[in-house]
Write a protein that holds these residues in place. Structure first.
Motif, PDB file in Angstrom:
ATOM      1  N   VAL A  46       0.863  -1.175   0.000  1.00 35.35           N
ATOM      2  CA  VAL A  46       0.000   0.000   0.000  1.00 35.35           C
ATOM      3  C   VAL A  46       0.902   1.228   0.000  1.00 35.35           C
ATOM      4  CG1 VAL A  46      -0.236   0.100   2.542  1.00 35.35           C
ATOM      5  CG2 VAL A  46      -1.943   1.202   1.064  1.00 35.35           C
ATOM      6  N   TRP A  47       0.558   2.211  -0.818  1.00 36.16           N
ATOM      7  CA  TRP A  47       1.355   3.430  -0.925  1.00 36.16           C
ATOM      8  C   TRP A  47       0.753   4.511  -0.042  1.00 36.16           C
ATOM      9  CZ3 TRP A  47       1.782  -0.256  -4.477  1.00 36.16           C
ATOM     10  CH2 TRP A  47       3.024  -0.431  -5.120  1.00 36.16           C
ATOM     11  N   LEU A  48       1.505   4.943   0.962  1.00 33.54           N
ATOM     12  CA  LEU A  48       1.096   6.074   1.796  1.00 33.54           C
ATOM     13  C   LEU A  48       1.658   7.384   1.258  1.00 33.54           C
ATOM     14  CD1 LEU A  48       1.419   4.587   5.404  1.00 33.54           C
ATOM     15  CD2 LEU A  48      -0.479   4.474   3.781  1.00 33.54           C
ATOM     16  N   TRP A  49       2.620   7.291   0.350  1.00 38.37           N
ATOM     17  CA  TRP A  49       3.158   8.417  -0.404  1.00 38.37           C
ATOM     18  C   TRP A  49       3.734   7.828  -1.690  1.00 38.37           C
ATOM     19  CZ3 TRP A  49       4.548   7.703   4.782  1.00 38.37           C
ATOM     20  CH2 TRP A  49       5.644   6.870   5.008  1.00 38.37           C
ATOM     21  N   PRO A  50       3.967   8.643  -2.714  1.00 40.23           N
ATOM     22  CA  PRO A  50       4.344   8.073  -4.010  1.00 40.23           C
ATOM     23  C   PRO A  50       5.706   7.398  -4.051  1.00 40.23           C
ATOM     24  CG  PRO A  50       3.425  10.276  -4.280  1.00 40.23           C
ATOM     25  CD  PRO A  50       3.648  10.079  -2.803  1.00 40.23           C
ATOM     26  N   GLY A  51       6.594   7.725  -3.120  1.00 39.42           N
ATOM     27  CA  GLY A  51       7.971   7.254  -3.223  1.00 39.42           C
ATOM     28  C   GLY A  51       8.163   5.755  -3.109  1.00 39.42           C
ATOM     29  N   TYR A  52       7.462   5.128  -2.191  1.00 38.94           N
ATOM     30  CA  TYR A  52       7.616   3.688  -1.998  1.00 38.94           C
ATOM     31  C   TYR A  52       6.464   3.182  -1.144  1.00 38.94           C
ATOM     32  CZ  TYR A  52       9.598   5.237   2.468  1.00 38.94           C
ATOM     33  OH  TYR A  52       9.798   5.851   3.675  1.00 38.94           O
ATOM     34  N   PRO A  53       6.205   1.866  -1.189  1.00 40.11           N
ATOM     35  CA  PRO A  53       5.055   1.317  -0.468  1.00 40.11           C
ATOM     36  C   PRO A  53       5.407   0.824   0.929  1.00 40.11           C
ATOM     37  CG  PRO A  53       5.965  -0.363  -1.884  1.00 40.11           C
ATOM     38  CD  PRO A  53       6.821   0.873  -2.089  1.00 40.11           C
ATOM     39  N   GLN A  54       4.369   0.433   1.659  1.00 37.24           N
ATOM     40  CA  GLN A  54       4.478  -0.310   2.907  1.00 37.24           C
ATOM     41  C   GLN A  54       3.996  -1.729   2.642  1.00 37.24           C
ATOM     42  OE1 GLN A  54       5.843   0.856   5.602  1.00 37.24           O
ATOM     43  NE2 GLN A  54       4.853   2.671   6.417  1.00 37.24           N
ATOM     44  N   TYR A  55       4.544  -2.686   3.385  1.00 34.58           N
ATOM     45  CA  TYR A  55       3.992  -4.029   3.339  1.00 34.58           C
ATOM     46  C   TYR A  55       2.765  -4.112   4.250  1.00 34.58           C
ATOM     47  CZ  TYR A  55       8.568  -5.642   1.566  1.00 34.58           C
ATOM     48  OH  TYR A  55       9.712  -5.839   0.846  1.00 34.58           O
ATOM     49  N   CYS A  56       1.802  -4.919   3.851  1.00 35.01           N
ATOM     50  CA  CYS A  56       0.661  -5.273   4.687  1.00 35.01           C
ATOM     51  C   CYS A  56       0.653  -6.794   4.821  1.00 35.01           C
ATOM     52  CB  CYS A  56      -0.651  -4.794   4.073  1.00 35.01           C
ATOM     53  SG  CYS A  56      -0.732  -3.008   3.790  1.00 35.01           S
ATOM     54  N   VAL A  57       0.658  -7.285   6.060  1.00 35.39           N
ATOM     55  CA  VAL A  57       0.816  -8.716   6.333  1.00 35.39           C
ATOM     56  C   VAL A  57      -0.476  -9.272   6.921  1.00 35.39           C
ATOM     57  CG1 VAL A  57       2.152 -10.433   7.618  1.00 35.39           C
ATOM     58  CG2 VAL A  57       3.277  -8.360   6.750  1.00 35.39           C
ATOM     59  N   PRO A  58      -0.980 -10.388   6.386  1.00 34.54           N
ATOM     60  CA  PRO A  58      -2.178 -10.996   6.983  1.00 34.54           C
ATOM     61  C   PRO A  58      -1.939 -11.402   8.434  1.00 34.54           C
ATOM     62  CG  PRO A  58      -1.742 -11.916   4.811  1.00 34.54           C
ATOM     63  CD  PRO A  58      -0.536 -11.097   5.181  1.00 34.54           C
ATOM     64  N   ARG A  59      -2.943 -11.211   9.279  1.00 33.72           N
ATOM     65  CA  ARG A  59      -2.831 -11.560  10.696  1.00 33.72           C
ATOM     66  C   ARG A  59      -2.428 -13.018  10.885  1.00 33.72           C
ATOM     67  NH1 ARG A  59      -2.861  -9.376  16.006  1.00 33.72           N
ATOM     68  NH2 ARG A  59      -3.906  -7.359  15.953  1.00 33.72           N
ATOM     69  N   ASP A  60      -2.969 -13.905  10.049  1.00 33.56           N
ATOM     70  CA  ASP A  60      -2.705 -15.330  10.216  1.00 33.56           C
ATOM     71  C   ASP A  60      -1.251 -15.695   9.954  1.00 33.56           C
ATOM     72  OD1 ASP A  60      -5.356 -15.673  10.820  1.00 33.56           O
ATOM     73  OD2 ASP A  60      -5.918 -16.482   8.858  1.00 33.56           O
ATOM     74  N   ASP A  61      -0.497 -14.809   9.313  1.00 35.31           N
ATOM     75  CA  ASP A  61       0.902 -15.093   8.994  1.00 35.31           C
ATOM     76  C   ASP A  61       1.862 -14.448   9.987  1.00 35.31           C
ATOM     77  OD1 ASP A  61       0.004 -16.538   6.838  1.00 35.31           O
ATOM     78  OD2 ASP A  61       0.254 -14.898   5.408  1.00 35.31           O
ATOM     79  N   ILE A  62       1.311 -13.893  11.063  1.00 29.18           N
ATOM     80  CA  ILE A  62       2.112 -13.298  12.142  1.00 29.18           C
ATOM     81  C   ILE A  62       2.122 -14.269  13.315  1.00 29.18           C
ATOM     82  CG2 ILE A  62       2.336 -11.340  13.714  1.00 29.18           C
ATOM     83  CD1 ILE A  62       0.758  -9.685  11.624  1.00 29.18           C
ATOM     84  N   VAL A  63       3.262 -14.404  13.976  1.00 30.35           N
ATOM     85  CA  VAL A  63       3.379 -15.309  15.112  1.00 30.35           C
ATOM     86  C   VAL A  63       2.267 -15.021  16.117  1.00 30.35           C
ATOM     87  CG1 VAL A  63       4.825 -15.930  17.094  1.00 30.35           C
ATOM     88  CG2 VAL A  63       5.861 -15.666  14.820  1.00 30.35           C
ATOM     89  N   ARG A  64       1.580 -16.052  16.536  1.00 33.14           N
ATOM     90  CA  ARG A  64       0.470 -15.899  17.473  1.00 33.14           C
ATOM     91  C   ARG A  64       0.939 -15.234  18.766  1.00 33.14           C
ATOM     92  NH1 ARG A  64      -4.399 -18.331  17.450  1.00 33.14           N
ATOM     93  NH2 ARG A  64      -3.666 -19.803  15.849  1.00 33.14           N
ATOM     94  N   GLY A  65       0.214 -14.235  19.203  1.00 33.35           N
ATOM     95  CA  GLY A  65       0.537 -13.541  20.448  1.00 33.35           C
ATOM     96  C   GLY A  65       1.608 -12.478  20.326  1.00 33.35           C
ATOM     97  N   ALA A  66       2.145 -12.275  19.112  1.00 29.10           N
ATOM     98  CA  ALA A  66       3.225 -11.305  18.956  1.00 29.10           C
ATOM     99  C   ALA A  66       2.722  -9.862  19.004  1.00 29.10           C
ATOM    100  CB  ALA A  66       3.966 -11.543  17.646  1.00 29.10           C
ATOM    101  N   LEU A  67       1.431  -9.654  18.677  1.00 32.22           N
ATOM    102  CA  LEU A  67       0.883  -8.306  18.672  1.00 32.22           C
ATOM    103  C   LEU A  67      -0.167  -8.146  19.760  1.00 32.22           C
ATOM    104  CD1 LEU A  67       0.446  -7.568  14.862  1.00 32.22           C
ATOM    105  CD2 LEU A  67       2.308  -6.844  16.372  1.00 32.22           C
ATOM    106  N   VAL A  68      -0.118  -7.022  20.443  1.00 30.25           N
ATOM    107  CA  VAL A  68      -1.084  -6.692  21.491  1.00 30.25           C
ATOM    108  C   VAL A  68      -1.725  -5.356  21.135  1.00 30.25           C
ATOM    109  CG1 VAL A  68      -1.439  -6.219  23.935  1.00 30.25           C
ATOM    110  CG2 VAL A  68       0.292  -7.902  23.222  1.00 30.25           C
TER     111      VAL A  68
END
Length: 269
Positions: A46-68
């Motif tokens: 996803v582009w938040l500005w024209p220069g370069y994008p950000q990655y967007c990662v599906p929740r299921d592909d993130i280690v369980r419990g890593a995000l609060v």
């Protein structure tokens, strides 16, 4: 030969609109303290500005419990999100990520983006990527050129080379990399500065320049071990066009305007 007007950039601009979303056709992995945080083949840009994008990662592909979830909303350029803390064992990094909300562009709702510096090491397939994701719309060419290049500052000649390697990178001024034998090293002072670029790699040297009237910090740089895509620049030295007087085949080139925030971060200098 038709010349550009002094106030017209002589390089292609970024054209990707803010909010643009595309699939990432690469395996993306992130590690913290040597441990995997996410591993996905389903990421999106996803582009938040024209220069370069950000990655967007599906929740299921993130280690369980890593995000609060921190219970805090964020208003970003293309939609709302929920701020997340990254926790890996005893390590805690508040605000390391955000989960995109329902008003985000289609295709990234519910996915997670990470602050680049919150992840210790990023990989596209098995190659480490530095500073930010590589844009699929950015082209970087390293072309050998027989046009002479002279670099001056404060009336002093810093380099006078019969040829160069031109690096043409989307959204940035052309950079001219010169063989070291054509530089006036009596005026070059090495510094401790090190920068990285997702397209060129990590710099091996920076130099300030001393003229008869002033010392100009970090005016030149080199990549002794660049990425294979720009291997012709290995060991050569480039100067900031914006800060020196540059002549191409004897013709003075206008100094480029300072690059925008997105482009500045793209080159990382």
């Amino acid at each position: 030969m038709t010349e550009h007007a002094p106030d017209t950039p002589d390089y292609p601009a970024m054209i990707v609109p803010v909010g643009h979303v595309e699939p990432v056709p690469r395996r993306i992995r992130g590690f913290v303290a040597g441990r995997p945080v996410f591993d996905t083949v389903r990421a999106r840009y996803v582009w938040l500005w024209p220069g370069y994008p950000q990655y967007c990662v599906p929740r299921d592909d993130i280690v369980r419990g890593a995000l609060v979830d921190e219970g805090r909303s964020m208003a970003l350029k293309v939609g709302g999100a929920r701020r997340q803390t990254l926790r890996m064992g005893s390590l805690s990094r508040p605000g390391a990520a955000w989960e995109w909300g329902e008003d985000a562009p289609s295709g990234i709702v519910g996915q997670v983006s990470f602050r680049w510096e919150a992840i210790d090491a990023w990989f596209e397939e098995d190659e480490q990527v530095f500073v930010h994701p590589r844009s699929p719309y950015t082209r970087v060419d390293a072309l050998r050129s027989g046009r002479a290049v002279r670099v001056e500052l404060d009336g002093v000649v810093l380099a006078d080379a019969p040829s160069s390697v031109m690096v043409l990178e989307t959204g940035l001024p052309t950079r001219y990399y010169l063989d070291r034998v054509y530089l006036d090293w009596a005026r070059m002072e090495p510094t401790e500065t090190v920068t990285s670029c997702p397209y060129k790699g990590m710099t091996s040297g920076y130099w300030s320049v001393r003229t008869d009237t002033a010392t100009h910090p970090d005016l030149a740089w080199a990549y002794d071990f660049p990425t294979r895509q720009v291997s012709p620049i290995a060991g050569l030295v480039a100067f900031y066009n914006e800060k020196v007087d540059l002549y191409l085949d004897g013709r003075p080139l206008p100094r480029p305007a300072p690059v925008s925030r997105a482009n500045w971060e793209n080159e990382h200098r």
